[in-house]
Design a protein around this motif. Structure first.
Motif, mmCIF file in Angstrom:
data_model
loop_
_atom_site.group_PDB
_atom_site.id
_atom_site.type_symbol
_atom_site.label_atom_id
_atom_site.label_comp_id
_atom_site.label_asym_id
_atom_site.label_seq_id
_atom_site.Cartn_x
_atom_site.Cartn_y
_atom_site.Cartn_z
ATOM 1 N N PRO A 95 0.821 -1.209 0.000
ATOM 2 C CA PRO A 95 0.000 0.000 0.000
ATOM 3 C C PRO A 95 0.860 1.266 0.000
ATOM 4 C CG PRO A 95 0.017 -1.007 2.162
ATOM 5 C CD PRO A 95 0.696 -1.978 1.246
ATOM 6 N N THR A 96 0.284 2.341 -0.510
ATOM 7 C CA THR A 96 1.025 3.616 -0.574
ATOM 8 C C THR A 96 0.288 4.740 0.131
ATOM 9 O OG1 THR A 96 -0.011 4.078 -2.723
ATOM 10 C CG2 THR A 96 2.158 2.993 -2.742
ATOM 11 N N ARG A 97 -0.864 4.464 0.709
ATOM 12 C CA ARG A 97 -1.646 5.512 1.358
ATOM 13 C C ARG A 97 -1.890 5.134 2.821
ATOM 14 N NH1 ARG A 97 -5.431 2.242 -1.283
ATOM 15 N NH2 ARG A 97 -7.133 1.564 0.101
ATOM 16 N N GLY A 98 -2.566 6.033 3.519
ATOM 17 C CA GLY A 98 -2.941 5.756 4.904
ATOM 18 C C GLY A 98 -1.750 5.486 5.797
ATOM 19 N N PHE A 99 -1.791 4.374 6.494
ATOM 20 C CA PHE A 99 -0.721 3.998 7.427
ATOM 21 C C PHE A 99 0.626 3.938 6.718
ATOM 22 C CE2 PHE A 99 1.929 0.760 9.443
ATOM 23 C CZ PHE A 99 1.917 1.149 10.769
ATOM 24 N N ALA A 100 0.650 3.379 5.513
ATOM 25 C CA ALA A 100 1.905 3.208 4.784
ATOM 26 C C ALA A 100 2.554 4.538 4.440
ATOM 27 C CB ALA A 100 1.666 2.396 3.509
ATOM 28 N N ALA A 101 1.751 5.607 4.324
ATOM 29 C CA ALA A 101 2.291 6.908 3.935
ATOM 30 C C ALA A 101 2.761 7.733 5.133
ATOM 31 C CB ALA A 101 1.233 7.688 3.161
ATOM 32 N N LEU A 102 2.543 7.256 6.336
ATOM 33 C CA LEU A 102 2.936 8.006 7.529
ATOM 34 C C LEU A 102 4.447 7.951 7.722
ATOM 35 C CD1 LEU A 102 0.246 6.860 10.136
ATOM 36 C CD2 LEU A 102 0.364 9.078 8.988
ATOM 37 N N PRO A 103 5.019 8.989 8.360
ATOM 38 C CA PRO A 103 6.428 8.901 8.763
ATOM 39 C C PRO A 103 6.573 7.821 9.828
ATOM 40 C CG PRO A 103 5.392 10.838 9.725
ATOM 41 C CD PRO A 103 4.401 10.276 8.749
ATOM 42 N N VAL A 104 7.788 7.382 10.084
ATOM 43 C CA VAL A 104 7.996 6.250 10.973
ATOM 44 C C VAL A 104 7.458 6.527 12.372
ATOM 45 C CG1 VAL A 104 10.332 6.985 11.631
ATOM 46 C CG2 VAL A 104 9.684 4.570 11.795
ATOM 47 N N TRP A 105 7.608 7.773 12.854
ATOM 48 C CA TRP A 105 7.110 8.060 14.201
ATOM 49 C C TRP A 105 5.591 7.919 14.273
ATOM 50 C CZ3 TRP A 105 3.511 11.815 14.752
ATOM 51 C CH2 TRP A 105 3.444 12.812 13.761
ATOM 52 N N GLY A 106 4.896 8.249 13.183
ATOM 53 C CA GLY A 106 3.448 8.105 13.157
ATOM 54 C C GLY A 106 3.028 6.647 13.199
ATOM 55 N N LYS A 107 3.758 5.806 12.454
ATOM 56 C CA LYS A 107 3.467 4.374 12.480
ATOM 57 C C LYS A 107 3.708 3.786 13.871
ATOM 58 C CE LYS A 107 4.828 3.738 7.621
ATOM 59 N NZ LYS A 107 5.819 3.110 6.718
ATOM 60 N N VAL A 108 4.857 4.139 14.456
ATOM 61 C CA VAL A 108 5.198 3.613 15.776
ATOM 62 C C VAL A 108 4.174 4.074 16.819
ATOM 63 C CG1 VAL A 108 6.912 3.682 17.630
ATOM 64 C CG2 VAL A 108 7.645 3.384 15.257
ATOM 65 N N ALA A 109 3.695 5.325 16.695
ATOM 66 C CA ALA A 109 2.701 5.832 17.647
ATOM 67 C C ALA A 109 1.428 4.993 17.610
ATOM 68 C CB ALA A 109 2.385 7.293 17.339
ATOM 69 N N ILE A 110 0.957 4.660 16.396
ATOM 70 C CA ILE A 110 -0.256 3.839 16.265
ATOM 71 C C ILE A 110 -0.027 2.457 16.851
ATOM 72 C CG2 ILE A 110 -1.778 2.686 14.600
ATOM 73 C CD1 ILE A 110 -1.441 5.114 12.778
ATOM 74 N N LEU A 111 1.121 1.859 16.546
ATOM 75 C CA LEU A 111 1.399 0.498 16.994
ATOM 76 C C LEU A 111 1.633 0.424 18.500
ATOM 77 C CD1 LEU A 111 3.749 -0.476 14.040
ATOM 78 C CD2 LEU A 111 1.433 -1.351 14.441
ATOM 79 N N LEU A 112 2.261 1.458 19.075
ATOM 80 C CA LEU A 112 2.520 1.471 20.515
ATOM 81 C C LEU A 112 1.277 1.791 21.326
ATOM 82 C CD1 LEU A 112 5.971 3.214 21.155
ATOM 83 C CD2 LEU A 112 5.303 0.896 21.777
ATOM 84 N N ALA A 113 0.295 2.432 20.704
ATOM 85 C CA ALA A 113 -0.870 2.914 21.442
ATOM 86 C C ALA A 113 -1.593 1.790 22.171
ATOM 87 C CB ALA A 113 -1.832 3.628 20.484
ATOM 88 N N GLY A 114 -1.754 0.638 21.509
ATOM 89 C CA GLY A 114 -2.481 -0.471 22.131
ATOM 90 C C GLY A 114 -1.796 -1.002 23.374
ATOM 91 N N PRO A 115 -0.530 -1.464 23.271
ATOM 92 C CA PRO A 115 0.154 -1.956 24.467
ATOM 93 C C PRO A 115 0.275 -0.923 25.577
ATOM 94 C CG PRO A 115 1.320 -2.629 22.485
ATOM 95 C CD PRO A 115 0.256 -1.676 22.048
ATOM 96 N N LEU A 116 0.545 0.342 25.214
ATOM 97 C CA LEU A 116 0.674 1.373 26.250
ATOM 98 C C LEU A 116 -0.642 1.606 26.967
ATOM 99 C CD1 LEU A 116 3.027 4.076 24.650
ATOM 100 C CD2 LEU A 116 3.560 2.366 26.398
ATOM 101 N N THR A 117 -1.753 1.491 26.233
ATOM 102 C CA THR A 117 -3.059 1.653 26.876
ATOM 103 C C THR A 117 -3.292 0.553 27.900
ATOM 104 O OG1 THR A 117 -4.039 2.792 24.985
ATOM 105 C CG2 THR A 117 -5.552 1.674 26.476
ATOM 106 N N ASN A 118 -2.992 -0.691 27.545
ATOM 107 C CA ASN A 118 -3.132 -1.787 28.513
ATOM 108 C C ASN A 118 -2.223 -1.581 29.709
ATOM 109 O OD1 ASN A 118 -3.527 -3.797 25.677
ATOM 110 N ND2 ASN A 118 -5.099 -3.618 27.243
ATOM 111 N N LEU A 119 -1.019 -1.066 29.464
ATOM 112 C CA LEU A 119 -0.090 -0.789 30.556
ATOM 113 C C LEU A 119 -0.658 0.276 31.485
ATOM 114 C CD1 LEU A 119 2.785 -1.469 31.599
ATOM 115 C CD2 LEU A 119 3.605 0.471 30.269
ATOM 116 N N LEU A 120 -1.219 1.355 30.908
ATOM 117 C CA LEU A 120 -1.787 2.433 31.726
ATOM 118 C C LEU A 120 -3.033 1.972 32.471
ATOM 119 C CD1 LEU A 120 -1.319 5.462 29.301
ATOM 120 C CD2 LEU A 120 -0.003 4.928 31.369
ATOM 121 N N VAL A 121 -3.830 1.089 31.844
ATOM 122 C CA VAL A 121 -5.004 0.534 32.531
ATOM 123 C C VAL A 121 -4.549 -0.266 33.754
ATOM 124 C CG1 VAL A 121 -6.868 -1.167 32.366
ATOM 125 C CG2 VAL A 121 -6.525 0.489 30.531
ATOM 126 N N ALA A 122 -3.507 -1.088 33.580
ATOM 127 C CA ALA A 122 -2.991 -1.879 34.700
ATOM 128 C C ALA A 122 -2.475 -0.973 35.821
ATOM 129 C CB ALA A 122 -1.872 -2.803 34.213
#
Length: 372
Positions: A95-122
């Motif tokens: 793919p060339t749009r959406g997630f694939a078109a984001l800079p690396v920090w944007g991709k990492v932010a989306i991917l880290l959001a899930g685990p960090l949320t579970n960590l903050l919930v705990a």
């Protein structure tokens, strides 16, 4: 008793319901964080499912199809630009749009959001638990039960007594029991494996007193029991102190989690089906929740804390297909100056997905095998 009867006896309807709710909420918040970070960066999210498998209900809202699926554990979000797209000729390409078109920090932010949320919930749940229930003190053991007619009763040990020292030595914060490092209060049992005179220093009503006794681990070939049940002493703390303690406990859990996953991988590669108390499959988890539901709501909170921490740490393992693996691929693409080719990424993700599925199947088989 056959396998099905054994499993049914280990679980309860209420425990199963709480298992679905706790895991469902943890997974929902995990996926919601991915969704929120993607939308925040202007990336479309095609679907958001609560549950897995066949879709039971669906509704379109804010450009996303919200789904309720048949299997009540798990969930997923379909973020634009994460899956391969058709090239118009029946083939697929990167793919060339959406997630694939984001800079690396944007991709990492989306991917880290899930685990960090579970960590903050705990951490949030731990803060509530500690501020409401107090914080366990590792170097003090509180007596919670004295068996009537036991040796402990003749020594005038009472419920509420706090053991602070053994044989003139303060209880340490950690102790070695059976080759394991445990909280110091758990080492109280170790002294009862040694014959001879012993002294418990106990606090009662603000006063300190010594309880001296001669001890033999066996009498007439029978194991002797002192007749007490004990647990760590608990001290009240403020919300701020509870929050700080929650972060400390999380940090202390990291080495244990790493050892647990390392042990799981070792058992997986050697096909070792022996039971491991540190890692549970779905049946073992439901069994733990069933026992917790029978104890108290706070026991269920403890289970929810452990499940959220497990979900956070597991998803951060750098295995392709998991959030941690996707983060590694995004970083590798950034270091190379260009993303991996479609074929490379597909092969890596397929291998990672296959490994995770085999690992999950192994955990389930090991979970069931203890009933044979």
């Amino acid at each position: 008793m056959n396998v099905v009867q054994g499993i049914a006896a280990a679980l309860t309807p209420l425990g199963l319901l709480w298992t679905v709710l706790i895991i469902g909420v943890a997974t929902f918040l995990h996926e919601l964080a991915h969704y929120a970070l993607a939308r925040r960066q202007g990336v479309a999210v095609h679907s958001f499912s609560v549950g897995m498998g066949p879709v039971l209900l669906r509704r379109q809202w804010r450009g996303t199809e919200w789904r309720l699926s048949l299997l009540p554990i798990g969930g997923y979000v379909e973020i634009d630009g994460m899956a391969p797209e058709e090239d118009g000729q029946g083939s697929y390409r990167q793919p060339t749009r959406g997630f694939a078109a984001l800079p690396v920090w944007g991709k990492v932010a989306i991917l880290l959001a899930g685990p960090l949320t579970n960590l903050l919930v705990a951490i949030g749940l731990m803060t509530v638990s500690f501020s409401s229930q107090g914080v366990a003190v590792p170097d003090r053991a509180r007596i919670e039960e004295v068996v009537p007619g036991s040796r402990a009763q003749t020594l005038d040990l009472r419920v509420g007594d706090v053991i602070t020292a053994i044989d003139g030595q303060d209880i340490p914060e950690t102790a070695q029991v059976g080759g394991r490092t445990v909280a110091g209060w758990e080492g109280v049992r170790d002294v009862l494996t040694k014959a001879g005179p012993h002294t418990f220093t106990v606090q009662r009503d603000g006063q300190s007193r010594d309880v001296r006794f001669d001890w033999s681990p066996t009498v007439g070939g029978q194991k002797q029991l002192l007749g007490i049940r004990y647990a760590p002493d608990v001290q009240p703390v403020s919300v701020g102190a509870a929050f700080v303690r929650a972060w400390q406990v999380t940090g202390e859990a990291v080495p244990q989690v790493i050892r647990s996953f390392a042990g799981l991988f070792q058992r997986f590669f050697t096909l070792d089906l022996s039971r491991d108390e540190n890692v549970s499959g779905p049946i073992g988890t439901a069994e733990i929740v069933s026992r917790a539901a029978a104890v108290s709501p706070w026991a269920l909170v403890q289970v929810a804390i452990l499940l959220n921490l497990s979900l956070a740490f597991f998803n951060l393992i750098p295995i392709p297909g998991l959030d941690g693996g996707r983060i590694v691929l995004a970083l590798v693409g950034a270091l190379r100056g260009r993303p991996l080719t479609f074929q490379q990424e597909q092969a890596i993700n397929f291998a990672g997905f296959a490994f995770v599925m085999l690992l999950m199947a192994f955990v389930v088989v090991r979970d069931v095998s203890r009933f044979f």
